[in-house]
Design a protein around this motif. Structure first.
Motif, PDB file in Angstrom:
ATOM      1  N   ASP A  67      32.216-151.720 -17.170  1.00 12.08           N
ATOM      2  CA  ASP A  67      32.986-152.032 -15.971  1.00 12.08           C
ATOM      3  C   ASP A  67      32.337-151.446 -14.709  1.00 12.08           C
ATOM      4  N   GLY A  68      31.011-151.639 -14.580  1.00 13.09           N
ATOM      5  CA  GLY A  68      30.294-151.188 -13.385  1.00 13.09           C
ATOM      6  C   GLY A  68      30.065-149.697 -13.364  1.00 13.09           C
ATOM      7  N   LYS A  74      27.689-146.142 -12.309  1.00 12.70           N
ATOM      8  CA  LYS A  74      26.345-145.653 -12.583  1.00 12.70           C
ATOM      9  C   LYS A  74      26.409-144.399 -13.436  1.00 12.70           C
ATOM     10  N   SER A 119      21.353-147.337 -13.201  1.00 13.40           N
ATOM     11  CA  SER A 119      22.258-148.358 -12.686  1.00 13.40           C
ATOM     12  C   SER A 119      21.666-149.736 -12.892  1.00 13.40           C
ATOM     13  N   ASN A 120      22.411-150.603 -13.576  1.00 10.99           N
ATOM     14  CA  ASN A 120      21.977-151.993 -13.791  1.00 10.99           C
ATOM     15  C   ASN A 120      20.586-152.071 -14.409  1.00 10.99           C
TER      16      ASN A 120
END
Length: 245
Positions: free
Chosen positions: A40-41, A43, A54-55
């Motif tokens: 859910d997003g 970092k 992150s990502n």
């Protein structure tokens, strides 16, 4: 604390908020891999350190990585690679650059007495070497799109190519009349490239220097020939003057 979950292949700890899982870490027993996961997003952050995941991008020294790995630092030494089990003259530290899991380039730091820096191609050939003293070796052609400044340029010559052959008895020196006729017809000296050829192909410095020396040696022979003719003519003139007196 021991986790021994026999229901499936996972032993893990999860963190929830409002009933929804936000992050978890645990062991996948089948492969024995240990996982850290963020959902859910958000970092991954390490407390008191600028390390962020992150990502799929890892940032060290930055909280906004723009590449798969970004290292930022205000220190002089940003990244250090140290092979601590090096054996002198037999090992090296290297970085591999790959495309589609195939190595294309290898950047090498030698662990020998000279401690050379090398770049290898995908065939394992050393195409560039830089020694600690600044001596650089390039295997192959080099193209420099700009000015080149040097204190000295050394061009090697193959045996028999240097123009001392002009002074050989077997050298066929054209007469000045033949040279004049060639120039009138072709617009350049014999055995020299044309301006168009140089504009298209550039100049081979070693070859052009040899050709220029060839022409200088030919000029020397012409001057010697003219001097001998002048001496002979002067003798005839002196003989005629003696008879007249």
């Amino acid at each position: 604390m021991t986790f021994n979950n026999t229901d499936d292949n996972w032993q893990y700890v999860q963190f929830k908020r409002s009933g929804f899982r936000k992050a978890w870490f645990g062991l996948y027993s089948t492969s024995n891999d240990f996982y850290f996961a963020k959902e859910d997003g958000g970092k991954f952050r390490f407390l008191n350190a600028d390390v962020v995941l992150s990502n799929g991008k890892l940032g060290i020294g930055t909280t906004l990585p723009s590449s798969p790995l970004q290292v930022s630092s205000n220190a002089n030494r940003t990244l250090r690679l140290d092979f601590t089990n090096a054996s002198n003259n037999s090992t090296y530290t290297w970085v591999s650059l790959n495309a589609n899991s195939t190595e294309q380039w290898r950047v090498v730091g030698r662990d020998d007495d000279s401690a050379k820096f090398e770049i290898w191609n995908k065939n394992g050939d050393d195409v560039f070497t830089l020694s600690q003293s600044g001596h650089a070796t390039i295997e192959g052609d080099a193209i420099i799109k700009g000015n080149l400044e040097s204190k000295k340029v050394k061009v090697t010559a193959s045996p028999g190519s240097f123009p001392d052959y002009v002074f050989s008895e077997n050298y066929e020196l054209k007469t000045l009349a033949e040279v004049e006729a060639f120039i009138n017809k072709n617009g350049h000296l014999p055995n020299m490239p044309t301006a168009k050829e140089v504009e298209v192909n550039g100049q081979d410095l070693g070859l052009i220097q040899q050709k220029l020396l060839e022409k200088i040696e030919e000029l020397t022979l012409y001057i010697i020939e003219l001097k001998n003719q002048n001496i002979a003519q002067q003798k005839v003139i002196d003989s005629m003057l003696d008879k007249m007196n």
